[in-house]
Design a protein around this motif. Structure first.
Motif: not given
Length: 284
Positions: A133-159
Motif C-alpha cells: 500500500m505504501v508503494g502505491g502511495l509513493i508512486r502517486l507522489g512521483n506522479l504529483f512530482n511529474s517524475e519517473i514517467f514513460g515514453h511517448a504514447t498515442t493512447l488516450p490516457w497519455g499525460f
C-alpha cells in the motif's frame, strides 16, 4: 474525446508556514496507515503492542537509509564518489526503491534478532502487506512530482507533464505513459490481494507465502513497466535491461522460492486472541 491529459499538478501541498510536498505527504500517510494495519495484525495474533513502535523505528530508518544509499550506489556512484558529503543531501532527491527494499530487509532481520526473537518470516509476512500500500502511495507522489514517467504514447490516457523539465527536453508536445499510475495500480491491487490472503484465508499460517507473493508481484510488475519508462541515468541508454530490471530479477526469483517453499511445508495453526499480550499481562 481528448487524446491526452495535460498534467500541471502543483507538487507543493502546503507552501506556508512550512513547505510540504505531496510526495512527502504520501510517504508520511503511507507509514501511518501501514503501522495501523500492522498493529491490527499484531493485536489479532496476541503479540506485544510495544513491538509495533520498535518496528516503526527500524523500518523508517531502513527505508530512508537504504533508499538513499541504493540511489547512490546503483545509479550515481560516479558522481557521489567525488562528492560524498552530498549523500546526506536527501532534500535534493534521489531515492531508489530497490535500495529501500534492501534497507527494510536488513531492518527486519535486526528487529527479529533483538526484539521478537521469532523467525524474520513472521515479520515479513505481515509487514509486506502494508508496504504494498505504501508503494502505491509513493508512486502517486512521483506522479504529483511529474517524475519517473514513460515514453511517448498515442493512447488516450497519455499525460503531458508540462511541469517537468525532462518532458520539455525530450517530448515537448507529446503525451507520455503515466507509468507512475501503472505501478500504483499494481501495488494497490497486490495490497488488496494480500489483505484477502491474510484476513480471509489466514495465509499468515504459511510462513513466507505473503512475502513471496509480495516480491513476485511487486518486482514482476516493476520489471515489466520498466520497458515503458525513460532511463533514469545516462548509462542506461544502451542497456537491453535497465538497472531497475536487473535489480528486480533476484527479488522475483526469491519470491518464487518463498511461494514454493510455503506451499510445500505443513501449515501452522495460529491462535487469534485479538488482544495485545502486554495488555493481557497488565490486567493480571
Amino acid at each position: 474525446m481528448l487524446n491526452f491529459i495535460t498534467w500541471d499538478f502543483d507538487p507543493v501541498a502546503l507552501a506556508w508556514p512550512l513547505q510540504i510536498r505531496w510526495y512527502g505527504l504520501m510517504f508520511a500517510i503511507g507509514f501511518w496507515l501501514g503501522m495501523l494495519i500492522v498493529g491490527r495484525m499484531l493485536k489479532r495474533e496476541g503479540a506485544p503492542e510495544r513491538w509495533l513502535g520498535v518496528l516503526l523505528i527500524w523500518v523508517a530508518a531502513g527505508t530512508i537509509v537504504g533508499a538513499r544509499l541504493g540511489h547512490v550506489f546503483f545509479y550515481e556512484w560516479e558522481y557521489y564518489s567525488q562528492h560524498p558529503i552530498e549523500i546526506l543531501y536527501t532534500w535534493h532527491g534521489g531515492l531508489a526503491s530497490h535500495g529501500g527494499a534492501i534497507g527494510v530487509i536488513t531492518a527486519v532481520l535486526l528487529y527479529s534478532l533483538f526484539t521478537t526473537k521469532r523467525s524474520p518470516l513472521w515479520t515479513f509476512d505481515r509487514l509486506v502487506v502494508a508496504i504494498a500500500m505504501v508503494g502505491g502511495l509513493i508512486r502517486l507522489g512521483n506522479l504529483f512530482n511529474s517524475e519517473i514517467f514513460g515514453h511517448a504514447t498515442t493512447l488516450p490516457w497519455g499525460f503531458m507533464f508540462v511541469n517537468s523539465r525532462e518532458w520539455h527536453a525530450l517530448y515537448e508536445g507529446q503525451a507520455c505513459h503515466p507509468t507512475q499510475i501503472y505501478e500504483a495500480l499494481c501495488y494497490f491491487a497486490l495490497f488488496g490481494l494480500m489483505m484477502w490472503m491474510y484476513w480471509k484465508r489466514n495465509l499468515g499460517e504459511r510462513p513466507g507465502l505473503l512475502l513471496g507473493t509480495f516480491l513476485t508481484g511487486t518486482f514482476g510488475a516493476r520489471f515489466l513497466i520498466e520497458f515503458l519508462k525513460n532511463p533514469q541515468v545516462a548509462f542506461e541508454q544502451d542497456m537491453v535491461l535497465n538497472m531497475g530490471q536487473l535489480l528486480s530479477i533476484p527479488f522475483v526469483l526469491a519470491g518464487i522460492f518463498f511461494i514454493v517453499r510455503a506451499l510445500n511445508r505443513p501449515r501452522l495453526h495460529l491462535e487469534y486472541p485479538d488482544e495485545y499480550s502486554d495488555h493481557k499481562d497488565a490486567k493480571k
